[in-house]
Design an enzyme around this catalytic site. Structure first.
Site, PDB file in Angstrom:
ATOM      1  N   TYR A 259       6.861  -9.732   7.350  1.00  0.00           N
ATOM      2  CA  TYR A 259       6.546  -8.164   7.404  1.00  0.00           C
ATOM      3  C   TYR A 259       7.171  -7.985   8.876  1.00  0.00           C
ATOM      4  CZ  TYR A 259       3.446  -7.459   3.429  1.00  0.00           C
ATOM      5  OH  TYR A 259       2.674  -7.624   2.143  1.00  0.00           O
TER       6      TYR A 259
ATOM      7  N   ASP B 194       0.882  -1.171   0.080  1.00  0.00           N
ATOM      8  CA  ASP B 194       0.058  -0.072   0.082  1.00  0.00           C
ATOM      9  C   ASP B 194       0.809   1.319  -0.117  1.00  0.00           C
ATOM     10  OD1 ASP B 194      -2.372  -1.515   0.203  1.00  0.00           O
ATOM     11  OD2 ASP B 194      -2.426  -1.505   2.131  1.00  0.00           O
TER      12      ASP B 194
END
Length: 268
Positions: free
Chosen positions: A110, A52
């Site tokens: 992540y 994003d």
């Protein structure tokens, strides 16, 4: 037609995300512009993940098909010469024509980085999330452990998530104290839209004593995002590692790990 696999990293601070849009800077936009110029026609790239706006990547992959006879090191040189300073191509290689960056991905890691201080540090802007409050890292780590395993993550993803199944398997989830604050590291079979940032927002509330680590199992079972309404900022989030084969995942997590490997659209 040869299929080319490209490993890249990028600073996401000035991008609207990876995926190409009608206007604005995107990572995909830069690469497809380069490939269109080289091929004299549009060429679509296929990423392992679509990060994003504001999210960074230390290791990201994409593939594309080409009819050009160019060696891997020449591809790397040509791309890096044309890219802005906030994107870099680390490696280029040829792969089998049935390989797919998204559907052959079996896991991702992540990392979410937070710095703690009395005042904001402008030199960490867009790189780490600022938090002035004292945090109970032990409690945060306890909460993080509850996400390990296979769960439905409806409560911990954006309500805009459109995929049918919200079940994912988490292989590791823990909070690490750093010299500047803390890092949250999570590895899973795949992640839903905003999933890591929603989990991180909850962990921060646990660290501040506003939420309980022991409530995580109940929230997972509830499948209700309204119970976990906050989302952490994008700036502290990094796509750190992409696993493109079961063997690579087993090297980090052991041969006996149950790998959720299937050609599907579960990964994001």
């Amino acid at each position: 037609m040869p299929r080319v696999l490209v490993k890249i990293s990028y600073h996401g601070g000035q991008f609207l995300g990876f995926q190409i849009q009608n206007q604005g800077r995107t990572v995909q936009g830069y690469f497809e512009k380069i490939l269109k110029r080289m091929h004299k026609q549009p060429v679509r790239i296929h990423p392992s993940s679509r990060t994003d706006r504001g999210v960074h990547a230390k290791a990201q992959y994409f593939h594309f098909d080409t009819d050009l006879n160019i060696a891997p090191e020449k591809w790397q040189y040509a791309m890096n010469r044309s890219l802005p300073d906030d994107i870099y191509v680390h490696e280029v290689q040829f792969v089998d024509e049935d390989f797919h960056c998204r559907y052959d991905c079996v896991g991702k890691t992540y990392r979410y980085s937070v710095y703690q201080a009395a005042h904001r540090n402008p030199f960490l802007a867009q790189l780490k999330t600022f938090e002035s409050a004292q945090l109970d890292i032990a409690a945060m780590n306890n909460a993080a452990q509850h996400f390990i395993g296979t769960h439905d993550f409806t409560s911990f993803c954006s309500q805009k998530t459109e995929v049918e199944s919200k079940e994912r398997t988490i292989y590791e989830s823990h909070v690490i104290q750093t010299s500047e604050g803390l890092d949250f590291v999570i590895t899973g079979s795949g992640f839903l839209y905003n999933m890591v940032r929603v989990i991180m927002a909850y962990l921060l509330e646990v660290g501040k004593g506003k939420r309980s680590a022991e409530d995580v199992p109940k929230l997972l079972v509830a499948k209700d995002r309204n119970l976990v309404p906050h989302t952490a900022p994008a700036e502290g989030l990094y796509l750190e590692k992409v696993y493109l084969s079961p063997q690579a995942l087993q090297e980090d997590f052991g041969e006996d790990i149950k790998i959720h490997y299937k050609k599907s659209t579960q990964n994001s």
